[in-house]
Design a protein around this motif. Structure first.
Motif, short mmCIF file in Angstrom:
data_model
loop_
_atom_site.label_atom_id
_atom_site.label_comp_id
_atom_site.label_asym_id
_atom_site.label_seq_id
_atom_site.Cartn_x
_atom_site.Cartn_y
_atom_site.Cartn_z
N ALA A 194 38.92 9.67 34.51
CA ALA A 194 39.70 10.91 34.51
C ALA A 194 41.11 10.60 34.97
N VAL A 195 42.08 10.95 34.13
CA VAL A 195 43.47 10.56 34.37
C VAL A 195 44.40 11.73 34.06
N GLY A 196 45.40 11.93 34.90
CA GLY A 196 46.39 12.96 34.61
C GLY A 196 47.25 13.27 35.80
N ILE A 197 47.64 14.53 35.90
CA ILE A 197 48.38 15.06 37.03
C ILE A 197 47.45 16.05 37.72
N ASN A 198 47.56 16.16 39.04
CA ASN A 198 46.63 17.02 39.76
C ASN A 198 46.55 18.42 39.13
N HIS A 199 45.34 18.85 38.88
CA HIS A 199 44.99 20.13 38.26
C HIS A 199 45.16 20.12 36.74
N LEU A 200 45.54 18.97 36.18
CA LEU A 200 45.39 18.75 34.73
C LEU A 200 45.03 17.27 34.56
N THR A 201 43.78 16.96 34.87
CA THR A 201 43.29 15.59 34.83
C THR A 201 42.25 15.49 33.72
N TRP A 202 42.47 14.58 32.80
CA TRP A 202 41.69 14.52 31.56
C TRP A 202 40.54 13.52 31.68
N PHE A 203 39.31 14.01 31.43
CA PHE A 203 38.13 13.14 31.32
C PHE A 203 38.16 12.51 29.93
N ASP A 272 39.32 26.15 33.65
CA ASP A 272 40.31 27.09 33.13
C ASP A 272 41.24 27.69 34.19
N ARG A 273 40.75 27.95 35.38
CA ARG A 273 41.57 28.65 36.38
C ARG A 273 42.89 27.92 36.62
N HIS A 274 42.85 26.61 36.72
CA HIS A 274 44.07 25.84 36.89
C HIS A 274 44.65 25.36 35.56
N VAL A 275 43.81 24.93 34.65
CA VAL A 275 44.29 24.28 33.42
C VAL A 275 45.15 25.23 32.59
N THR A 276 44.79 26.51 32.53
CA THR A 276 45.57 27.46 31.72
C THR A 276 47.03 27.51 32.17
N GLU A 277 47.29 27.27 33.45
CA GLU A 277 48.67 27.38 33.95
C GLU A 277 49.57 26.27 33.40
N PHE A 278 48.98 25.20 32.90
CA PHE A 278 49.75 24.11 32.31
C PHE A 278 50.10 24.35 30.85
N PHE A 279 49.64 25.47 30.28
CA PHE A 279 49.88 25.78 28.87
C PHE A 279 50.48 27.17 28.74
N PRO A 280 51.69 27.37 29.29
CA PRO A 280 52.29 28.71 29.26
C PRO A 280 52.58 29.20 27.85
N GLN A 281 52.67 28.29 26.88
CA GLN A 281 52.90 28.73 25.51
C GLN A 281 51.75 29.59 25.00
N PHE A 282 50.58 29.45 25.62
CA PHE A 282 49.42 30.26 25.24
C PHE A 282 49.15 31.41 26.21
N PHE A 283 49.50 31.22 27.49
CA PHE A 283 49.03 32.15 28.52
C PHE A 283 50.16 32.75 29.36
N ARG A 284 51.41 32.72 28.86
CA ARG A 284 52.55 33.19 29.64
C ARG A 284 52.34 34.61 30.18
#
Length: 456
Positions: A194-203, A272-284
């Motif tokens: 699992a690699v990424g930035i905290n709260h968007l870490t990809w398995f 989803d609770r954290h991950v959605t915040e990294f995609f504001p183009q969908f969830f602004r």
């Protein structure tokens, strides 16, 4: 753990962490001193009063001390843990409520988005000052941070002081438990990268007993997304939309995370609770499968209320006459962050893999050098060390690229007390709809947080 430790916990007024840490110290048989530090005398009195009762009830070989000023207890520390939250939950509320005036809704607001950007401005300078004191008084201490926004805080401290700060978070291992449960196996039978930035870490890899489990996860994703399509069709016909966030509330188990698996071939932690915040183009605007993020899905007010309730319970337990109830420790869970497990592995020079936030020294070749990445790290007697990994797929690296530049920008904004760079960070984040909104929102957040920022 046979050697005595001196653990200094800075930010001991945390609603949950202190109580869990003391519980873990007791259960692991740790010997030595626990020094609690908090600048709020009421919070410190609550934390130290409860810790004292817990130690007395258990007979643990722990000495307890408490101080409003960290320099009074830092000398001789072997472990320093930071859990601070500058301004507490009241400041956190403003990080989320002020953006709502602009139609921006977030379920957490402590990592990215306008809220995470605002939080970084007050957290980074405070953590830099703590780091300087640690380097002065306890330079050989194992230095661990739990404060958010994790990547920005750790990067700011390392950039300003050179301190060897380790960032830890339970999100990746919690997601591993979630996947193991869905796959019907124990966590110890699950291997993953699992690699990424905290709260968007990809398995990017998941195996069960040495066998690739990604096809099984894709099959689960297909089922979840099929049920989601049925639910959305029913919603369009006038039926209420079920809750999507928790597998215990409905069959729609974090649908956006499963959609990400289908898009990118990797599963994002911590759901989803954290991950959605990294995609504001969908969830602004907070629109989330017929619900609104932070309102009727992953309620932010609910999170704050739980924190206030837990703190009130701790205060009542600390101030109640007499000893703790006999079943107190049976009802109490630990701090969930693996801190004691990691410390034990380091002290025993036992190589074990954990997820940790560390500077990229080349362990992820196609992420920026120096960026604080969340990735596998191995323990030895000297601490936690990153594990060399292959380059990430370009699409996965692409989801992270702007985020690491956002981190650099917000770190500079915090260290330089720069309104202009704060605005730049808001624009880079992507949560605002225009540069003009970024300017207005920046000024509103600076005004709302004036007392905690200490900007001239």
């Amino acid at each position: 753990m046979t050697l005595e430790e001196k653990i200094v916990l800075i930010g001991a007024g945390s609603a949950m962490f202190t109580r869990g840490l003391v519980s873990d110290l007791i259960h692991t048989g740790m010997r030595g001193e626990l020094a609690l530090v908090d600048i709020d005398p009421v919070a410190l009195r609550t934390a130290s009063g409860l810790a004292e009762k817990m130690i007395a009830a258990s007979g643990a070989p722990l000495r307890l001390s408490a101080a409003l000023e960290r320099r009074e207890v830092l000398r001789g520390a072997t472990i320093v843990i930071t859990t601070i939250g500058v301004g507490g939950r009241r400041a956190w509320e403003q990080d989320v409520f002020v953006p709502r005036k602009y139609g921006l809704y977030y379920p957490v607001g402590d990592t990215v988005g306008p809220g995470g950007t605002s939080r970084a401005l007050r957290m980074i300078p405070a953590m830099v000052e703590i780091a300087r004191d640690v380097l002065d008084l306890a330079p050989d201490a194992l230095f661990i941070n739990y404060a958010n926004p994790m990547a920005a805080v750790c990067r700011g401290v390392i950039k300003a002081t050179g301190a060897r700060l380790i960032g830890l978070c339970h999100g990746t291992v919690d997601t591993a438990r979630f996947l193991a449960s869905l796959l019907g196996v124990k966590l110890e039978n699950l291997a993953y990268t699992a690699v990424g930035i905290n709260h968007l870490t990809w398995f990017t890899e998941v195996q069960v007993d040495g066998q690739d489990a990604m096809p099984r996860l894709h099959a689960i994703a297909d089922g979840v997304l099929a049920r989601l399509a049925e639910a959305e069709a029913a919603h369009a016909a006038g039926q209420p939309m079920p809750h999507c966030g928790s597998p215990f509330e409905s069959s729609l188990e974090h649908p956006f995370s499963w959609q990400c698996l289908k898009w990118f071939g990797a599963f994002p932690a911590p759901l989803d609770r954290h991950v959605t915040e990294f995609f504001p183009q969908f969830f602004r605007t907070g629109a989330y499968y017929g619900k609104t993020l932070g309102v009727d899905e992953f309620s932010f007010e609910g999170t704050i209320a739980v924190g206030d309730q837990v703190y009130a319970e701790m205060q009542a337990e600390a101030e109640a006459p007499g000893a703790l109830p006999e079943d107190y420790f049976e009802r109490l869970s630990g701090e969930h962050e693996q801190a004691l497990e990691i410390i034990q592995a380091i002290r025993s020079n036992t190589p074990r893999l954990y997820s940790a936030n560390l500077p990229n020294t080349g362990q992820v070749p196609n992420l920026p050098l120096g960026a604080v990445v969340e990735a596998p790290a191995v323990t030895d007697s000297r601490g936690l060390h990153p594990v060399a990994l292959p380059p990430l797929p370009p699409a996965i690296a692409g989801t992270l690229a702007t985020r690491f530049q956002w981190v650099e920008t917000v770190v500079e904004a915090a260290l330089e007390r720069s309104r202009e760079k704060f605005i730049q960070a808001l624009i880079l984040d992507g949560g605002v709809s225009s540069p003009e909104v970024a300017v207005k929102l920046a000024d509103d957040l600076l005004a709302a947080q004036r007392e905690t920022l200490h900007w001239s």
